[in-house]
Motif scaffolding. Structure first.
Motif, short mmCIF file in Angstrom:
data_model
loop_
_atom_site.label_atom_id
_atom_site.label_comp_id
_atom_site.label_asym_id
_atom_site.label_seq_id
_atom_site.Cartn_x
_atom_site.Cartn_y
_atom_site.Cartn_z
N ARG A 1 0.83 -1.21 0.00
CA ARG A 1 0.00 0.00 0.00
C ARG A 1 0.86 1.25 0.00
NH1 ARG A 1 -0.78 2.58 5.24
NH2 ARG A 1 -2.47 3.59 4.11
N ALA B 1 4.61 0.49 1.15
CA ALA B 1 4.96 -0.42 2.23
C ALA B 1 4.25 -1.75 2.01
CB ALA B 1 4.53 0.17 3.57
N LYS C 1 -2.99 14.37 15.75
CA LYS C 1 -1.72 13.70 15.46
C LYS C 1 -0.75 14.70 14.84
CE LYS C 1 0.30 9.70 13.13
NZ LYS C 1 0.22 8.74 12.01
N ASN D 1 -1.95 17.29 11.80
CA ASN D 1 -2.62 16.68 10.66
C ASN D 1 -3.80 17.56 10.22
OD1 ASN D 1 -3.25 14.51 8.84
ND2 ASN D 1 -4.99 14.08 10.18
N ILE E 1 -6.05 15.23 22.83
CA ILE E 1 -5.15 14.14 23.20
C ILE E 1 -4.32 13.74 21.98
CG2 ILE E 1 -6.68 12.19 22.69
CD1 ILE E 1 -5.72 10.98 25.41
N SER F 1 3.56 1.31 17.11
CA SER F 1 2.16 0.88 17.16
C SER F 1 1.51 0.90 15.78
CB SER F 1 1.35 1.82 18.05
OG SER F 1 1.76 1.75 19.38
N TRP G 1 -4.23 -0.70 15.44
CA TRP G 1 -4.88 -1.45 16.53
C TRP G 1 -4.31 -1.00 17.88
CZ3 TRP G 1 -3.43 -4.67 20.48
CH2 TRP G 1 -4.45 -5.44 21.07
N GLY H 1 0.35 8.10 7.83
CA GLY H 1 -0.06 6.69 7.80
C GLY H 1 -1.17 6.44 6.79
N ASP H 2 -2.03 7.43 6.59
CA ASP H 2 -3.03 7.37 5.52
C ASP H 2 -4.05 6.23 5.65
OD1 ASP H 2 -2.43 9.53 3.90
OD2 ASP H 2 -1.10 8.43 2.57
N GLY I 1 -9.86 6.35 14.03
CA GLY I 1 -11.13 6.86 14.55
C GLY I 1 -12.13 5.74 14.84
N VAL J 1 5.18 -3.85 9.35
CA VAL J 1 5.73 -3.38 8.07
C VAL J 1 6.85 -4.35 7.69
CG1 VAL J 1 6.83 -1.51 6.83
CG2 VAL J 1 5.13 -0.99 8.58
#
Ligand code: FAD
Ligand code: FAD
Lengths: 361, 262
Positions: free
Chosen positions: A147, A156, B8, B35, B59, B92, B95, B123-124, B129, B226
């Motif tokens: 992706r 990645a 973020k 972001n 947060i 992380s 999840w 991260g896209d 959420g 990854v």
């Protein structure tokens, strides 16, 4: 040391496609995912199943066999006509818990991206977003999910080795839809099973059958209500299915000049696309935007006129069969991904092209 | 009204350059920003507070320098900012990120509205959420482009590919927002100044400061890994058509004929 407990993953088998419908019509992405899922299932020497939640889908669901599903599971209920987070998450998690598929694919539509993370969180498994390539690592029998991230600047490959199912979303238009094979959809026999039936798997033996699953939705806490669903008339922009797209970028120069782009598109019987720069300028509606935050397209021919070829734009069109770039700047990145490049002023060359195509007729 | 916003800190991916040799991203010198959609989320929260009264808590989970993003959030109108920062959170996936944030949110208080951006530009994934909503066992409405809060009821316009739906629910709810919702304000200078004077406007919590199951944190607990990263390569190199304007157009027509397009 904080040891992470490993989930028991043996016993998970088969590839699933969550086939999305709207108004009881399957979306194209469902067929694209079946076509891709078939390849994965064959690699793993296992079955491909499609799952549809809807209110009335029996006839429509047969089409999934033509796209090489072995089993089609449907759950029909008036409550499932429109997508809702709570009902869909609950029914699908029940199904996954009962059937234990090893791979679950869903479309990265707005609904798919609402549902996927909710399911993966409830099942405590991984989810890989917006995959552009899926493959099987034969040795480890795991799914390799590739992706883009960082706005398309980086690719990645993600794995989910110790949790099941392995879940991925794929954007519409990214995977190739196979030729349908209608000879496969011959015999359909319906069997009805309750989702909570503990021996659910044993009912399902032969492939090529629609399995009508019953689910008791009365236990699900439903918090949200859908008041209405509004389709916004956006002309007839249908970029995802267009064979030919003529796109204009900032190099078009002004909203008036977009007529040149529209003219070429109309001569060729194609659709008009755009870069985000001109959508932000307000020269054209957002429905025309191609790219990371617009549409992903894969036409037979894509004309990029006055578009520099930013990574976010490329992300939405680089899989087009044939890319033609027209740009005054010979160093524009778009020339790196095009098949044919024309260095020059679009205001001159685009009308010449329109005229030349017209003359052909 | 008690409102929480998840913010973020991300690298400005417009400024990210690629090291073609090594096939990696060059992140040195790339500015860090809030972001973009999280600013929309914060703006909406502050507007609701201004209208209905209440408090906005922000947060974030991230490295110590994410404090800068929280200072900016404070200057935009947040009342209290919490940074979850601990080596244990490193690596992380969504999840584990959503678990950590959900635990932090539980510690921070009871919230009627929780806002997230739809998607982070690095991260896209657009997954955090909905995963927080699941972990807090509350409803979610994603892709929010219009919002009305009336007493205990929320009515949201949720963008769809070809239009939108109108979704109604009761508080508490988690909303992920897109940039059609509003236009965020600029940070106020006087609030920036007061942020530096009011040291406690940003709290930093480590694993010791809120209740977490340490086996659910960071890289080790993340279901996804990854496996490989690479820079996308340009597979085709275009053929640049030579000649004057007329010749170029003619050549293009020939090519299109050859490709059986016309
Ligand atoms: C998070 C994020 C998401 C994004 N999503 C998208 C997206 O979905 N889609 C998208 O397109 N962009 C997207 N962008 C924006 C993207 O980075 C670029 O800014 C945008 O694509 C540039 O549009 P452009 O090529 O039209 O304009 P420019 O980059 O300004 O390029 C204009 C080009 O026109 C050429 N030109 C000028 N005059 C002429 C002429 N007379 N004839 C021919 N050529 C001429 C110039 O040489 C130049 O190459 C996104 C950005 C971010 C940060
Ligand atoms: C190249 C690469 C690819 C990746 N692919 C995946 C993948 O496919 N699946 C996966 O599970 N993980 C993946 N990850 C990990 C993922 O990027 C991180 O878990 C990240 O912390 C959260 O995901 P995101 O950036 O996609 O956020 P998104 O889910 O896109 O964020 C949505 C919203 O959630 C809130 N939010 C997100 N993160 C934070 C935070 N740290 N603090 C406060 N609010 C926050 C914000 O409001 C944000 O707008 C990948 C990481 C890399 C480097």
């Amino acid at each position: 040391e904080n040891k992470v407990e490993k989930q028991e993953i043996s016993g998970y088998e088969g590839v699933w496609v969550l086939a999305e419908q709207r108004n009881n019509k399957l979306m194209d992405v469902a067929f694209e995912l079946c076509s891709e899922g078939r390849k994965l299932a064959d690699e793993l020497d296992t079955t491909l199943s499609a799952v549809v939640l809807a209110s009335n889908i029996k006839e429509e669901a047969k089409e999934l066999f033509a796209y090489k599903a072995d089993h089609v599971y449907i759950v029909e209920d008036e409550e499932l006509k429109d997508y809702r987070t709570e009902t869909y998450t609950s029914v699908i998690c029940d199904l996954i818990n009962e059937f234990k598929p090893e791979i679950v694919l869903l479309g990265a539509t707005h609904n798919g991206r609402d549902l996927g993370p909710r399911i993966s969180a409830r099942l405590d498994t991984g989810l890989t977003a917006d995959c552009t390539k899926l493959a099987i690592d034969k040795e480890r029998e795991i799914l390799l999910q590739t992706r883009p991230a960082f706005g398309g600047n980086l690719m990645a490959t993600i794995i989910c080795p110790d949790h099941r199912p392995q879940m991925s979303t794929v954007r519409p238009g990214v995977m190739e839809k196979a030729e349908p094979d209608y000879s496969r959809s011959g015999e359909i026999e319906e069997i009805e099973v309750d989702i909570s039936d503990k021996n659910i798997k044993s009912h399902i033996t032969d492939s090529g059958k629609i399995i009508n699953l019953k689910s008791d939705l009365s236990d699900i806490d439903i918090y949200t209500t859908i008041k209405e669903i509004i389709k916004e008339a956006k002309g007839s922009v249908n970029l995802e299915e267009a064979e030919i797209i003529v796109s204009g970028g900032r190099g078009v120069g002004s909203p008036e000049n977009f007529k040149l782009i529209e003219e070429l598109a109309s001569v060729l019987g194609g659709e008009v696309g755009a870069s985000r720069a001109v959508v932000d300028e307000g020269w054209i509606d957002k429905a025309h935007q191609v790219g990371q935050t617009g549409k992903t397209v894969k036409p037979r021919v894509y004309f990029a006129c006055g578009i520099s070829g930013a990574i976010q734009h490329k992300a939405g069109m680089e899989n087009s069969n044939l890319i033609i770039a027209i740009n005054t700047d010979e160093d524009a990145p778009i020339f790196e991904i095009c098949d044919y490049g024309l260095v020059g002023d679009l205001k001159k060359t685009v009308p010449m092209l329109s005229k030349a195509f017209k003359d052909l007729e | 009204m008690n409102i929480l916003v998840c913010v973020k800190q991300v690298p400005d991916t417009n400024e990210v350059k690629i090291d073609e040799e090594k096939g990696t991203l060059i992140r040195d010198g790339v500015p860090s920003i809030i972001n973009p959609e999280d600013k929309i989320a914060l703006e909406e929260a502050v507007r609701l507070k201004e209208k209905n009264g209440g408090k906005v808590t922000v947060i974030s989970m991230g490295p110590p320098q994410a404090k800068n993003a929280l200072l900016e959030a404070y200057a935009m109108g947040a009342d209290e900012c919490i940074l979850l920062s601990d080596r244990a959170f490193a690596g992380s996936d969504t999840w584990a990120t959503s678990y950590t944030l959900a635990q932090g949110i539980k510690e921070a208080g009871e919230f009627e509205l929780i806002f997230c951006g739809r998607q982070a530009i690095d991260g896209d994934t657009a997954q955090v959420g909905p995963q927080i909503a699941e972990k807090l066992e509350i409803p979610q409405i994603t892709y929010v482009k219009g919002l009305k809060v009336d007493g205990k009821k929320v009515k949201a316009k949720r963008a769809l590919e070809d239009g939108y739906s109108v979704v109604e629910t009761e508080l508490p709810v988690l909303l992920t927002v897109i940039d059609d919702l509003n236009k965020p304000r600029y940070p106020s200078i006087s609030r920036v100044v007061s942020a530096f004077q009011k040291e406690d406007c940003i709290k930093v919590w480590t694993v010791e400061d809120f209740e977490v199951d340490k086996t659910k944190l960071g890289l080790d607990a993340s279901p996804t890994q990854v496996y490989d990263t690479f820079v996308p390569t340009n597979e085709k190199k275009g053929e640049i058509l030579e000649g004057n304007k007329k010749e170029k157009v003619k050549k293009l027509l020939e090519k299109l004929k050859m490709e059986q397009v016309i």
